[in-house]
Design an enzyme around this catalytic site. Sequence first.
Site, PDB file in Angstrom:
ATOM      1  N   GLU A 321      -4.008   4.120  -1.470  1.00 30.09           N
ATOM      2  CA  GLU A 321      -3.025   5.199  -1.380  1.00 30.09           C
ATOM      3  C   GLU A 321      -2.239   5.089  -0.073  1.00 30.09           C
ATOM      4  O   GLU A 321      -1.081   5.481   0.009  1.00 30.09           O
ATOM      5  CB  GLU A 321      -3.731   6.566  -1.472  1.00 30.09           C
ATOM      6  CG  GLU A 321      -2.855   7.645  -2.051  1.00 30.09           C
ATOM      7  CD  GLU A 321      -3.595   8.935  -2.364  1.00 30.09           C
ATOM      8  OE1 GLU A 321      -4.212   9.509  -1.449  1.00 30.09           O
ATOM      9  OE2 GLU A 321      -3.550   9.385  -3.518  1.00 30.09           O
ATOM     10  N   HIS A 350     -24.520 -10.265 -10.868  1.00 29.24           N
ATOM     11  CA  HIS A 350     -24.794 -10.425 -12.300  1.00 29.24           C
ATOM     12  C   HIS A 350     -23.635  -9.906 -13.127  1.00 29.24           C
ATOM     13  O   HIS A 350     -23.760  -9.715 -14.329  1.00 29.24           O
ATOM     14  CB  HIS A 350     -26.088  -9.699 -12.652  1.00 29.24           C
ATOM     15  CG  HIS A 350     -27.245 -10.215 -11.851  1.00 29.24           C
ATOM     16  ND1 HIS A 350     -28.051 -11.239 -12.282  1.00 29.24           N
ATOM     17  CD2 HIS A 350     -27.674  -9.902 -10.606  1.00 29.24           C
ATOM     18  CE1 HIS A 350     -28.961 -11.506 -11.350  1.00 29.24           C
ATOM     19  NE2 HIS A 350     -28.744 -10.716 -10.324  1.00 29.24           N
ATOM     20  N   LYS A 459       2.331  13.339 -12.073  1.00 31.55           N
ATOM     21  CA  LYS A 459       2.074  14.789 -12.139  1.00 31.55           C
ATOM     22  C   LYS A 459       3.267  15.498 -12.775  1.00 31.55           C
ATOM     23  O   LYS A 459       3.096  16.397 -13.596  1.00 31.55           O
ATOM     24  CB  LYS A 459       1.866  15.344 -10.728  1.00 31.55           C
ATOM     25  CG  LYS A 459       0.589  14.899 -10.060  1.00 31.55           C
ATOM     26  CD  LYS A 459       0.449  15.615  -8.717  1.00 31.55           C
ATOM     27  CE  LYS A 459      -0.586  14.968  -7.847  1.00 31.55           C
ATOM     28  NZ  LYS A 459      -0.590  15.463  -6.482  1.00 31.55           N
TER      29      LYS A 459
HETATM   30  O1  LIG Z   1      -6.895  18.125  -1.627  1.00 25.91           O
HETATM   31  P1  LIG Z   1      -5.829  18.261  -2.627  1.00 25.91           P
HETATM   32  O2  LIG Z   1      -4.587  18.871  -2.060  1.00 25.91           O
HETATM   33  O3  LIG Z   1      -6.312  19.015  -3.848  1.00 25.91           O
HETATM   34  O4  LIG Z   1      -5.409  16.829  -3.094  1.00 25.91           O
HETATM   35  C1  LIG Z   1      -6.268  15.976  -3.769  1.00 25.91           C
HETATM   36  C2  LIG Z   1      -5.653  14.600  -3.919  1.00 25.91           C
HETATM   37  O5  LIG Z   1      -4.558  14.692  -4.771  1.00 25.91           O
HETATM   38  C3  LIG Z   1      -3.340  14.070  -4.549  1.00 25.91           C
HETATM   39  O6  LIG Z   1      -2.704  13.732  -5.730  1.00 25.91           O
HETATM   40  C4  LIG Z   1      -3.243  13.003  -3.510  1.00 25.91           C
HETATM   41  O7  LIG Z   1      -2.648  11.832  -3.962  1.00 25.91           O
HETATM   42  C5  LIG Z   1      -4.525  12.715  -2.816  1.00 25.91           C
HETATM   43  O8  LIG Z   1      -4.226  12.116  -1.583  1.00 25.91           O
HETATM   44  C6  LIG Z   1      -5.340  13.956  -2.596  1.00 25.91           C
HETATM   45  O9  LIG Z   1      -6.506  13.634  -1.910  1.00 25.91           O
END
Ligand SMILES: O=P(O)(O)OC[C@H]1O[C@H](O)[C@H](O)[C@@H](O)[C@@H]1O
EC number: 5.3.1.9
Length: 529
Positions: A321, A350, A459
């Site tokens: 990331e 293995h 998303k």
């Molecule tokens: O901790 P949060 O704000 O719920 O995010 C949780 C995760 O989701 C995102 O999509 C990011 O890409 C991550 O870097 C992050 O750790």
Amino acid sequence: MADALDHYLTWRLYRAELDIELDFADAQLDEPSLTANAPRLEAALDALHRIEGGAVANVDEGRMVGHYWLRDPERAPDPAIAAAIHASWRQIEAFAAGVRDGQILADDGRPFTGAILVGIGGSALGPQLLEAALTARDSGPGFSLRVLDNTDPAGIADLLAETGTLAQTLILVVSKSGSTVETRNGMLELRAACARQALEFPRRAIAITCEGSALDQLAEREGWLARFPMWDWVGGRTSVLSPVGLLPAALLGHDWRGLLRGAAAMDQWGRVRPARRNPAALLAWLWYQQGSGHGLRDMVILPYKDRLSLMSRYLQQLVMESLGKRLDRQGREVWQGLAVYGNKGSTDQHAYVQQLRDGLHNFFAVFVRVLRDLDGHVTGPGMVEVEPQVSSGDCLDGFYQGTRAALAERGRASVTLVLRHVDAAAVGALIALFERAVGIYAELIDVNAYHQPGVEAGKQAAKGVLALQAAVLAAMPAGPGGKTARELAEALGADPVAVWQVLRHLATNGRVSVDSLVDPSTALFARAT
Ligand SMILES: O=P(O)(O)OC[C@H]1O[C@H](O)[C@H](O)[C@@H](O)[C@@H]1O
């Protein structure tokens, strides 16, 4: 003529304080290219120094990058930040002690015996790594930690079935942003499970999130059992040494201050100059040299210790990331990255070591060798001789040495990180080592390691799918008969394949009725009866 010992000593970095060695003897590094690139490496270390001093390294998001302060708060550029970190430590200590000593009790007056952590990505991987690495499992049943890190109904059902009653269970909802969909869903599912069991959710719920986030506001409004802070200057993938990782570790009874000590000591080592003597710089240089600065070779993580088997999953997020970026900091298309995979030795021998030795040469290996065979065990079984004078541990170490040699023989590079044992300080040091290597490598390839613009696309697209689903459900005719995906798509002005994909999922789960799902062009959908 230099012998093998001289070669090993030339390429060995060792820190007595940590009792950690980085053995680059098989890493195929060479002095001429290190010398030629010394200015670049020194400049990268300068940049890291500026970041530690509070430079706004995450330019796009206008944020400082402060995970190094988490283990050495006095380095923070603002005393208020240092004070906030210290305050979080005090809060963690008091809360964990309260739970473990039975001063903080469940609403039925009995102690909490475990927790479910709801989180994803950086809000789950670090705690999972720590739980796996540091929990001594043979000292009887202790505080347990389960993790809900997805929005998969079957996974949630399994977790609930395994947990049974939630009466003695804390629910840690962890989200830096406080708005991650999977985490919200997990929280809602656990809230519903509490309601089914006639338990009050807020009485066992804890939020770890940035102040003022949606999650924080909810927790405050409902009076959750506790709220712990996250900060915008800590990235999710580097948050393991914030309350995100420290609170679960403290609840589990781990030496969480040892984690911080180990990380701080590695940071100290990671500031050493020149770069040739610096463990993180040399590791970053290995990545650069092996992948020609473009990630052309994957990093295979091979810890010869079961408790470290989650390292590769943890490092996948930290490295991929951070480094997987389309644009460099000048805005040029570079399509950078460094792929990470692995599980553990000797198990992987293995599985895929055949390809590593004999097949596609597109990787380098990071071995983790742990010298002490049994550690943190209150009672050991004593040495079982699997052959005369040979223990299981001897075999494990032999397999490490053998695999390393077999790969070297074929010209495949590796580095070995040697730990005496897997304790909190060693794990903290490993985390810090990779965090620093990522920072240095990002400087070498000129990418912003601290944002993740690429994860947004999926998303957003998912939101579109759910909006289409709502439209499809609203347009669904009552039976008998029904409409095809194409007819519904035409009525909605939508893509017929997208409509079919939504419908087949709804129909499979009984949310709409269908005559048959065999043929996408003739299947007739109607409202569920
Ligand atoms: O901790 P949060 O704000 O719920 O995010 C949780 C995760 O989701 C995102 O999509 C990011 O890409 C991550 O870097 C992050 O750790």
